[in-house]
Design a protein around this motif. Structure first.
Motif, PDB file in Angstrom:
ATOM      1  N   ILE A  40      -7.305 -46.789  14.466  1.00 47.62           N
ATOM      2  CA  ILE A  40      -6.730 -47.403  13.264  1.00 47.62           C
ATOM      3  C   ILE A  40      -7.114 -46.613  12.011  1.00 47.62           C
ATOM      4  CG2 ILE A  40      -8.621 -49.083  12.959  1.00 47.62           C
ATOM      5  CD1 ILE A  40      -4.903 -49.717  12.186  1.00 47.62           C
ATOM      6  N   PHE A  41      -8.346 -46.114  11.960  1.00 49.12           N
ATOM      7  CA  PHE A  41      -8.786 -45.331  10.811  1.00 49.12           C
ATOM      8  C   PHE A  41      -8.123 -43.961  10.805  1.00 49.12           C
ATOM      9  CE2 PHE A  41     -12.705 -48.052  11.426  1.00 49.12           C
ATOM     10  CZ  PHE A  41     -12.312 -48.987  10.502  1.00 49.12           C
ATOM     11  N   ARG A  42      -7.875 -43.413  11.980  1.00 50.03           N
ATOM     12  CA  ARG A  42      -7.199 -42.114  12.067  1.00 50.03           C
ATOM     13  C   ARG A  42      -5.724 -42.232  11.683  1.00 50.03           C
ATOM     14  NH1 ARG A  42      -8.112 -40.749  17.782  1.00 50.03           N
ATOM     15  NH2 ARG A  42      -6.760 -38.994  17.315  1.00 50.03           N
ATOM     16  N   VAL A  43      -5.113 -43.389  11.908  1.00 51.74           N
ATOM     17  CA  VAL A  43      -3.743 -43.617  11.438  1.00 51.74           C
ATOM     18  C   VAL A  43      -3.753 -43.760   9.919  1.00 51.74           C
ATOM     19  CG1 VAL A  43      -1.826 -45.261  11.416  1.00 51.74           C
ATOM     20  CG2 VAL A  43      -2.864 -44.599  13.589  1.00 51.74           C
ATOM     21  N   TRP A  44      -4.693 -44.543   9.389  1.00 51.62           N
ATOM     22  CA  TRP A  44      -4.793 -44.708   7.945  1.00 51.62           C
ATOM     23  C   TRP A  44      -5.012 -43.372   7.251  1.00 51.62           C
ATOM     24  CZ3 TRP A  44      -8.510 -49.499   7.652  1.00 51.62           C
ATOM     25  CH2 TRP A  44      -7.795 -50.638   8.018  1.00 51.62           C
ATOM     26  N   ALA A  45      -5.674 -42.436   7.916  1.00 49.36           N
ATOM     27  CA  ALA A  45      -5.926 -41.118   7.335  1.00 49.36           C
ATOM     28  C   ALA A  45      -4.618 -40.387   7.025  1.00 49.36           C
ATOM     29  CB  ALA A  45      -6.781 -40.282   8.278  1.00 49.36           C
ATOM     30  N   ARG A  46      -3.562 -40.715   7.735  1.00 47.64           N
ATOM     31  CA  ARG A  46      -2.245 -40.127   7.453  1.00 47.64           C
ATOM     32  C   ARG A  46      -1.646 -40.717   6.174  1.00 47.64           C
ATOM     33  NH1 ARG A  46      -0.078 -36.880  11.047  1.00 47.64           N
ATOM     34  NH2 ARG A  46      -0.830 -36.899  13.185  1.00 47.64           N
ATOM     35  N   TYR A  47      -2.053 -41.922   5.822  1.00 49.75           N
ATOM     36  CA  TYR A  47      -1.513 -42.639   4.665  1.00 49.75           C
ATOM     37  C   TYR A  47      -2.669 -43.196   3.831  1.00 49.75           C
ATOM     38  CZ  TYR A  47       2.569 -42.288   7.611  1.00 49.75           C
ATOM     39  OH  TYR A  47       3.565 -41.802   8.404  1.00 49.75           O
TER      40      TYR A  47
END
Length: 66
Positions: A40-47
């Motif tokens: 989830i944090f790695r997805v947020w890193a995209r945005y």
């Protein structure tokens, strides 16, 4: 999206991370976790704007063990 169950809708960011992003991901990763940041944090890193907006809610939920 390929429709398979469990497939990521947004692909999590993969290492290597920029130094400032790595610092933030390290801060968010629980000390007991041996395999790197949660997806989830790695997805947020995209945005980053999304990550900053949702972080207080996520912190509340994770902090209460929900």
């Amino acid at each position: 999206m390929n429709g398979s169950k469990g497939a990521a809708r947004i692909e999590p960011l993969s290492p290597p991370y920029a130094p400032d992003l790595k610092k933030e991901l390290d801060r968010l990763t629980p000390s007991w976790r041996q395999t790197g940041p949660l997806n989830i944090f790695r997805v947020w890193a995209r945005y980053p704007q999304l990550g900053r907006a949702i972080a207080p809610v996520g912190g509340m939920l994770l902090g209460q063990g929900m």
